[in-house]
Structure formats: C-alpha cells, structure tokens
Motif scaffolding. Structure first.
Motif, short mmCIF file in Angstrom:
data_model
loop_
_atom_site.label_atom_id
_atom_site.label_comp_id
_atom_site.label_asym_id
_atom_site.label_seq_id
_atom_site.Cartn_x
_atom_site.Cartn_y
_atom_site.Cartn_z
N LYS A 52 -27.17 7.01 8.63
CA LYS A 52 -27.17 7.47 7.23
C LYS A 52 -26.23 6.67 6.35
O LYS A 52 -26.48 6.52 5.15
CB LYS A 52 -26.82 8.96 7.17
N SER A 53 -25.10 6.19 6.93
CA SER A 53 -24.11 5.49 6.10
C SER A 53 -24.38 3.99 6.06
O SER A 53 -23.95 3.31 5.13
CB SER A 53 -22.71 5.73 6.64
N LYS A 55 -23.08 1.97 8.05
CA LYS A 55 -21.87 1.31 8.55
C LYS A 55 -21.70 1.67 10.02
O LYS A 55 -22.48 2.43 10.58
CB LYS A 55 -20.64 1.79 7.77
N TYR A 60 -16.60 4.91 10.38
CA TYR A 60 -16.87 5.92 9.34
C TYR A 60 -16.22 7.25 9.71
O TYR A 60 -15.63 7.93 8.88
CB TYR A 60 -18.39 6.08 9.18
N SER A 64 -13.28 9.30 7.70
CA SER A 64 -13.47 10.71 7.32
C SER A 64 -12.31 11.56 7.82
O SER A 64 -11.81 12.42 7.10
CB SER A 64 -14.77 11.25 7.89
N LEU A 127 -19.99 13.08 6.89
CA LEU A 127 -20.46 12.38 5.69
C LEU A 127 -19.86 13.00 4.43
O LEU A 127 -19.46 12.29 3.50
CB LEU A 127 -21.99 12.38 5.64
N HIS A 130 -16.11 12.17 4.16
CA HIS A 130 -15.88 10.79 3.70
C HIS A 130 -15.88 10.73 2.18
O HIS A 130 -15.21 9.91 1.58
CB HIS A 130 -16.94 9.87 4.29
N GLU A 131 -16.65 11.63 1.57
CA GLU A 131 -16.73 11.68 0.09
C GLU A 131 -15.74 12.71 -0.48
O GLU A 131 -15.86 13.11 -1.63
CB GLU A 131 -18.16 12.07 -0.34
#
Length: 158
Positions: A52-53, A55, A60, A64, A127, A130-131
């Motif tokens: 999904k990323s 990377k 990742y 995170s 995910l 990470h944001e």
C-alpha cells in the motif's frame, strides 16, 4: 537498599527480517503460545504495508512506531497523604514497548469485522500512524496531555 538490577532478557530476532522490532511485534500478537500463527499475521501485515505504501514495509513500520513512541508519562507519587500524577521522562526500552503495545491494542480494537484479518488491521493502524492519525497516536497524545496538565507537580520527580 534495593537489590541488584535484573538483567534484561535478550530477545531472539525474527527469522525473516532479522529484526528485534518484528520479533517483539510477533510476541505481542501471540495468543496461547501460537507463535507461528502470530508470525504469519505480522509478516502478512508487513507485506500489506509495503504494497500500500510502495516503500519497504519494515522501514515504514519503523517510521510509524517512531511517531507512536511517547516521550513523557505520568506516574503516581504519594506525598504527605496525597497522590500526585508526576510527569516523568520514559526510558527508551519502555518507549518501544509502549509503542508496540498501543499499536497492537489499537489494531485489535478495530471493529469485529469478520472479513478483516489481524494482519489487515495491523497494516491499517501502521499506515494511519505514519500519517499521525489513528488510535495509537491518540493514546500517545492523551499521555502527553496528561503530563502537560500535571506539569505543576514535576518538582516531585524522583
């Protein structure tokens, strides 16, 4: 006088990524001693993250977890019959374990949708983390807010 410090247990790195972090994640996921089942879920989650990323999944995941790690927490301290919540900095090992625990708890709490595996839930939480979103990040912010609110008692630190 306190007895000598107990030496920290050396955790065995996982077989696929040779990473201590992944090994701790697997151990945190494990239920009833079923390590191979937990490992499968964590490896699937890392695969989903990478997909999904776009990377490296492990990199990742590391980024995170850096976002989730708290720097300060409150601890109860009794002073003259009253309990105060005293803000204290967190040791690096404890920061890691709190981040992993919060990540896994947030993933497990992500609704009881029977169509989603634990791997998908972990990946979704990573995910979001990470944001700087998601329940694990919320937990960190709540901890920091508590410490900030009780800053007045920081002189009771021990």
């Amino acid at each position: 006088m306190r007895s000598k410090k107990t030496p920290a247990k050396k955790i065995q790195v996982d077989t696929v990524y040779s990473s201590e972090l992944v090994a701790k994640l697997i151990n945190g996921c494990m239920l009833d001693g079923k390590k191979s089942v937990a490992a499968k879920q964590v490896y699937n989650a890392i695969g989903i993250i990478a997909e999904k990323s776009g990377k490296d999944g492990l990199e990742y995941l590391n980024e995170s977890l850096e976002n989730i790690k708290p720097t300060i927490e409150v601890r109860s301290r009794r002073v003259g019959g009253a309990s105060y919540q005293v803000p204290t900095p967190i040791r690096p090992e404890r920061r890691n374990s709190l981040a992993i625990r919060w990540l896994l708890n947030a993933a497990k709490a992500r609704g009881a949708n029977p169509n989603r595996t634990l791997a998908e839930k972990i990946a979704a939480e990573v995910l979001e983390a990470h944001e700087n979103a998601g329940n694990a990040i919320k937990k960190k912010l709540d901890t920091h807010k508590m410490a900030e609110a009780n800053k007045a008692f920081s002189h009771f630190r021990w």
